[in-house]
Design a protein around this motif. Structure first.
Motif, short mmCIF file in Angstrom:
data_model
loop_
_atom_site.label_atom_id
_atom_site.label_comp_id
_atom_site.label_asym_id
_atom_site.label_seq_id
_atom_site.Cartn_x
_atom_site.Cartn_y
_atom_site.Cartn_z
N UNK A 2 0.82 -1.21 0.00
CA UNK A 2 0.00 0.00 0.00
C UNK A 2 0.85 1.27 0.00
N UNK A 3 2.00 1.21 0.64
CA UNK A 3 2.82 2.40 0.73
C UNK A 3 3.55 2.72 -0.57
N UNK A 4 3.39 1.85 -1.56
CA UNK A 4 3.95 2.12 -2.88
C UNK A 4 3.06 3.04 -3.71
N UNK A 5 1.83 3.28 -3.24
CA UNK A 5 0.89 4.10 -3.97
C UNK A 5 1.00 5.57 -3.54
N UNK A 6 0.93 6.50 -4.51
CA UNK A 6 0.98 7.92 -4.15
C UNK A 6 -0.16 8.29 -3.19
N UNK A 7 0.15 9.14 -2.24
CA UNK A 7 -0.86 9.62 -1.29
C UNK A 7 -1.65 8.48 -0.67
N UNK A 8 -0.96 7.40 -0.29
CA UNK A 8 -1.63 6.20 0.20
C UNK A 8 -2.45 6.46 1.46
N UNK A 9 -2.03 7.44 2.26
CA UNK A 9 -2.75 7.69 3.51
C UNK A 9 -4.19 8.11 3.25
#
Length: 243
Positions: free
Chosen positions: A179-186
């Motif tokens: 999930x942390x590989x995606x932009x603006x994952x938060x």
């Protein structure tokens, strides 16, 4: 009877049959080939999961309040988000120490393997945590005004889950890393710093489908339940059901 896939986990599993949820998407993906069965328990950690596993899945000889002894194709095991609650914060009652978390996961895997020797077990790590999101969306009173979870702690539990999967020789989805590989994952993946948005659910769904395909389970490889409409002779429809 159709084969089954059981989803065993905490609130991220319990919510997975909601609109756009990864469980409902999985059920749609395997329509006419597999029944996807939900066994999600909001707030549960691995300590509690070990205690209730026999009730969830039924006693070995068919007793208990769980499922029958028909061997499923797959069981997903998706715990750790609650185990990783910090021991000195407002959700301390859910906290499970890291070494115990790993032991509990091993116990769940051993229980399932003993119950159903040919069933595939798929571990899923806890997702990453947006600490600001947790402060904005507390679900119990938080007098310290500090997040009850941190991304660093969730990462430690995710690594333990991945390591345990390797030791047991079973597949795992490292959701914390993915999930942390995606932009603006938060904001894109988490609606409250922990639980999944539609996009977050899509990531879980895609990763589960990919992992199941690697294990040989896909709509293309599984038999379809009852004849397809294209296989029914319009001149003698009932003939198809006699085969």
């Amino acid at each position: 009877m159709r084969p089954k896939i059981y989803l065993f986990g905490d609130s991220i599993t319990e919510e997975s049959f909601g609109d756009g949820g990864w469980g409902s998407s999985l059920a749609h993906h395997f329509a006419r080939t597999v029944d996807v069965v939900l066994r999600g328990y909001s707030g549960y950690n691995t300590r509690w999961a070990v205690k209730v596993a026999e009730r969830v899945f039924g006693a070995a000889e068919g007793g208990g309040g769980g499922v029958n002894n028909e061997e499923p194709l797959v069981v997903t095991v998706f715990f750790g988000a609650n185990d990783a609650c910090l021991p000195n914060r407002c959700s301390a009652f859910q906290h499970v120490p890291l070494d115990e978390y790993k032991r509990n996961l091993r116990s769940i895997v051993s229980f399932l393997k003993k119950r159903w020797p040919t069933t595939r077990i798929l571990l899923i790590t806890p997702p990453p945590i947006d600490e600001d999101g947790r402060l904005r969306h507390p679900y119990i009173e938080n007098p310290s005004n500090e997040p009850e979870r941190t991304n660093e702690a969730a990462g430690a539990y995710a690594k333990a889950c991945v390591k345990l999967a390797g030791e047991c020789g079973i597949p795992v989805i490292d959701l914390w890393t993915k999930m942390q590989q995606f932009p603006d994952w938060k904001n894109a993946c988490l609606r409250d710093g922990l639980h999944l948005t539609r996009s977050g659910n899509e990531i879980v769904f895609e990763e589960v489908v990919k992992k199941l395909a690697e294990e040989g389970f896909s709509p293309e490889t599984l038999p379809v339940d009852l004849p397809l409409i294209t296989e029914i002779d319009p001149r003698d429809p009932l003939k198809s059901f006699q085969q």
